[in-house]
Write an enzyme that holds these catalytic residues in place. Structure first.
Site, PDB file in Angstrom:
ATOM      1  CB  ALA A 139      24.543  73.449 -46.808  1.00 26.40           C
ATOM      2  N   GLY A 192      25.481  76.177 -51.072  1.00 30.43           N
ATOM      3  CA  GLY A 192      24.168  76.727 -50.723  1.00 30.43           C
ATOM      4  C   GLY A 192      24.130  78.249 -50.760  1.00 30.43           C
ATOM      5  CD  GLU A 197      22.658  74.873 -54.137  1.00 34.03           C
ATOM      6  OE1 GLU A 197      23.073  74.802 -52.963  1.00 34.03           O
ATOM      7  OE2 GLU A 197      22.229  73.883 -54.761  1.00 34.03           O
ATOM      8  CD  GLU A 245      27.387  72.312 -53.382  1.00 36.98           C
ATOM      9  OE1 GLU A 245      28.262  72.681 -54.193  1.00 36.98           O
ATOM     10  OE2 GLU A 245      26.442  73.040 -53.042  1.00 36.98           O
TER      11      GLU A 245
HETATM   12  N1  DAK Z   1      29.721  74.930 -42.741  1.00 34.99           N
HETATM   13  C1  DAK Z   1      30.080  75.018 -41.447  1.00 34.99           C
HETATM   14  N2  DAK Z   1      31.094  75.805 -41.010  1.00 34.99           N
HETATM   15  C2  DAK Z   1      31.763  76.524 -41.922  1.00 34.99           C
HETATM   16  C3  DAK Z   1      31.448  76.475 -43.298  1.00 34.99           C
HETATM   17  C4  DAK Z   1      30.370  75.631 -43.709  1.00 34.99           C
HETATM   18  N3  DAK Z   1      29.951  75.570 -44.972  1.00 34.99           N
HETATM   19  N4  DAK Z   1      32.310  77.292 -43.959  1.00 34.99           N
HETATM   20  C5  DAK Z   1      33.127  77.819 -43.032  1.00 34.99           C
HETATM   21  N5  DAK Z   1      32.811  77.362 -41.800  1.00 34.99           N
HETATM   22  C6  DAK Z   1      33.447  77.686 -40.544  1.00 34.99           C
HETATM   23  C7  DAK Z   1      34.838  77.030 -40.460  1.00 34.99           C
HETATM   24  O1  DAK Z   1      34.737  75.696 -40.031  1.00 34.99           O
HETATM   25  C8  DAK Z   1      35.503  77.930 -39.409  1.00 34.99           C
HETATM   26  O2  DAK Z   1      35.030  77.555 -38.138  1.00 34.99           O
HETATM   27  P1  DAK Z   1      36.049  77.488 -36.857  1.00 34.99           P
HETATM   28  O3  DAK Z   1      37.128  76.538 -37.262  1.00 34.99           O
HETATM   29  O4  DAK Z   1      36.535  78.919 -36.702  1.00 34.99           O
HETATM   30  O5  DAK Z   1      35.181  77.017 -35.732  1.00 34.99           O
HETATM   31  C9  DAK Z   1      34.933  79.306 -39.726  1.00 34.99           C
HETATM   32  O6  DAK Z   1      33.724  79.071 -40.477  1.00 34.99           O
HETATM   33  C10 DAK Z   1      35.879  80.143 -40.581  1.00 34.99           C
HETATM   34  O7  DAK Z   1      36.209  79.394 -41.736  1.00 34.99           O
HETATM   35  P2  DAK Z   1      37.728  79.111 -42.179  1.00 34.99           P
HETATM   36  O8  DAK Z   1      38.636  79.153 -41.011  1.00 34.99           O
HETATM   37  O9  DAK Z   1      37.724  77.876 -43.013  1.00 34.99           O
HETATM   38  O10 DAK Z   1      38.011  80.394 -43.072  1.00 34.99           O
HETATM   39  P3  DAK Z   1      39.046  80.510 -44.294  1.00 34.99           P
HETATM   40  O11 DAK Z   1      39.123  81.954 -44.619  1.00 34.99           O
HETATM   41  O12 DAK Z   1      40.313  79.766 -44.011  1.00 34.99           O
HETATM   42  O13 DAK Z   1      38.329  79.756 -45.519  1.00 34.99           O
HETATM   43  C11 DAK Z   1      36.445  79.150 -46.950  1.00 34.99           C
HETATM   44  C12 DAK Z   1      37.131  80.251 -46.049  1.00 34.99           C
HETATM   45  C13 DAK Z   1      35.069  79.653 -47.341  1.00 34.99           C
HETATM   46  C14 DAK Z   1      37.296  78.943 -48.197  1.00 34.99           C
HETATM   47  C15 DAK Z   1      36.373  77.846 -46.131  1.00 34.99           C
HETATM   48  O14 DAK Z   1      35.773  78.122 -44.861  1.00 34.99           O
HETATM   49  C16 DAK Z   1      35.568  76.774 -46.799  1.00 34.99           C
HETATM   50  O15 DAK Z   1      36.060  76.108 -47.725  1.00 34.99           O
HETATM   51  N6  DAK Z   1      34.330  76.556 -46.307  1.00 34.99           N
HETATM   52  C17 DAK Z   1      33.498  75.498 -46.788  1.00 34.99           C
HETATM   53  C18 DAK Z   1      32.931  75.885 -48.087  1.00 34.99           C
HETATM   54  C19 DAK Z   1      32.055  74.785 -48.623  1.00 34.99           C
HETATM   55  O16 DAK Z   1      32.523  73.689 -48.931  1.00 34.99           O
HETATM   56  N7  DAK Z   1      30.785  75.139 -48.763  1.00 34.99           N
HETATM   57  C20 DAK Z   1      29.872  74.310 -49.403  1.00 34.99           C
HETATM   58  C21 DAK Z   1      29.204  73.469 -48.440  1.00 34.99           C
HETATM   59  S1  DAK Z   1      28.314  72.255 -49.327  1.00 34.99           S
HETATM   60  C22 DAK Z   1      22.078  68.865 -50.148  1.00 34.99           C
HETATM   61  C23 DAK Z   1      21.714  69.986 -49.507  1.00 34.99           C
HETATM   62  C24 DAK Z   1      22.551  71.066 -49.530  1.00 34.99           C
HETATM   63  C25 DAK Z   1      23.733  71.031 -50.178  1.00 34.99           C
HETATM   64  C26 DAK Z   1      24.080  69.892 -50.847  1.00 34.99           C
HETATM   65  C27 DAK Z   1      23.269  68.821 -50.840  1.00 34.99           C
HETATM   66  N8  DAK Z   1      21.250  67.696 -50.125  1.00 34.99           N
HETATM   67  C28 DAK Z   1      20.495  67.494 -48.947  1.00 34.99           C
HETATM   68  C29 DAK Z   1      21.443  66.698 -51.122  1.00 34.99           C
HETATM   69  C30 DAK Z   1      24.602  72.151 -50.129  1.00 34.99           C
HETATM   70  C31 DAK Z   1      25.884  71.908 -49.867  1.00 34.99           C
HETATM   71  C32 DAK Z   1      26.846  72.917 -49.625  1.00 34.99           C
HETATM   72  O17 DAK Z   1      26.573  74.090 -49.608  1.00 34.99           O
END
Ligand code: DAK
Length: 260
Positions: A66, A111, A114, A134
């Site tokens: 997400a 997400g 999911e 998360e």
């Molecule tokens: N959201 C927004 N931007 C994201 C992103 C994300 N999830 N993932 C990556 N990006 C963006 C980065 O900020 C970066 O943007 P700039 O800095 O270039 O502007 C660009 O994409 C490239 O990413 P990286 O530079 O970080 O690329 P790397 O190869 O170094 O790393 C990575 C890739 C996938 C390991 C890393 O980007 C990463 O850790 N991303 C976040 C992954 C993450 O934590 N995803 C889970 C999000 S939590 C809920 C509803 C929904 C959810 C939970 C609760 N409720 C309402 C209760 C769901 C939650 C999630 O999905």
């Protein structure tokens, strides 16, 4: 139909639905969730489409979760609303009367995982990575991860994935039973299309009814599930495709199914 964050291509009865926000590794914001829901509704109604493939834009990510930038400032009500949007979009895909295949071409995190788990079958590139990060952001999965994951791989394995937030390889995901198959990165779409072609050639109504039985098997008692199976099995015998399928077998030729 116009979309900003997804691309939809339909060719020879196979639809490819691509999440396309490469600047954010295809992260799901509210707008993308709304578009996914609308696309799932359109695909359900589109009589031309028999199989749907869900994938991500580019070479690096399926969907990296997400959108953290959008979630950062949410209050509890907005968080619930965001979660509801995800549930609506993913449930539409999960319950669509057509087979939906996830082609996981890179990161499938939070997400993104999911989204894949709401599809019927998951094929992944050997470069793909899976996980629920998360808790490292001090939230928990909110688009069905706490509910679908234990149903697919069992409670203990789901707890380990969700409580640690660790990232796993496609091979580890396969060994956990989280995905169906790992294929070399460059062959992913070829393999997924070959699977889609095989499914496309089968009886559409039978597939839809089998999907209903299988999805409901996880929430119905065995007795209720068997009743549903009886009814859906019987329904198949009212279709022209069933007559065609069995006649073709007897006549030793390939069937031509028309989805009726
Ligand atoms: N959201 C927004 N931007 C994201 C992103 C994300 N999830 N993932 C990556 N990006 C963006 C980065 O900020 C970066 O943007 P700039 O800095 O270039 O502007 C660009 O994409 C490239 O990413 P990286 O530079 O970080 O690329 P790397 O190869 O170094 O790393 C990575 C890739 C996938 C390991 C890393 O980007 C990463 O850790 N991303 C976040 C992954 C993450 O934590 N995803 C889970 C999000 S939590 C809920 C509803 C929904 C959810 C939970 C609760 N409720 C309402 C209760 C769901 C939650 C999630 O999905």
């Amino acid at each position: 139909m116009e979309y900003k964050n997804i691309k939809l291509e339909i060719k020879d009865a196979i639809a490819v639905l691509k999440v396309s926000r490469p600047e954010a590794l295809n992260a799901l914001n509210s707008e993308t969730l709304e578009e996914l829901k609308r696309a799932a509704e359109d695909l359900e109604k589109n009589g031309e489409v028999r199989v749907v493939i869900v994938t991500g834009e580019g070479d690096k990510a399926f969907v990296a979760g997400a959108d953290i930038v959008e979630m950062k400032e949410m209050d509890p009500v907005q968080g619930m609303e965001f979660s509801r949007k995800g549930h609506e979009a993913f449930s539409k895909l999960e319950n669509m009367g057509k087979v939906v295949i996830a082609a996981v071409n890179g990161y499938a995190l939070g997400g993104g995982l999911e989204l894949a788990l709401s599809c019927d079958i998951i094929y992944a590139s050997d470069k793909a990575r899976f996980g629920f990060p998360e808790v490292t952001l001090a939230i928990h999965p909110g688009f069905g991860g706490t509910q679908r994951t234990p149903r697919i791989i069992g409670l203990m394995k789901a707890k380990e994935l969700i409580f640690t937030g660790k990232m796993i390889t496609a091979q580890e995901a396969f060994e956990l039973g989280l995905i169906n198959k790992v294929v070399p990165h460059d062959e992913l779409m070829k393999e997924v299309f070959s699977l889609a072609e095989r499914i496309k050639s089968c009886g559409q109504i039978a597939l839809k009814l089998a999907k209903e039985c299988l999805n409901k098997s996880l929430s119905l008692s065995l007795e209720e599930g068997l009743k549903l199976e009886e009814a859906n099995f019987g329904f198949c015998f009212g279709t022209k495709d069933q007559k065609e399928g069995m006649t073709a077998f007897v006549e030793k030729r390939k069937p031509t199914f028309r989805g009726n």
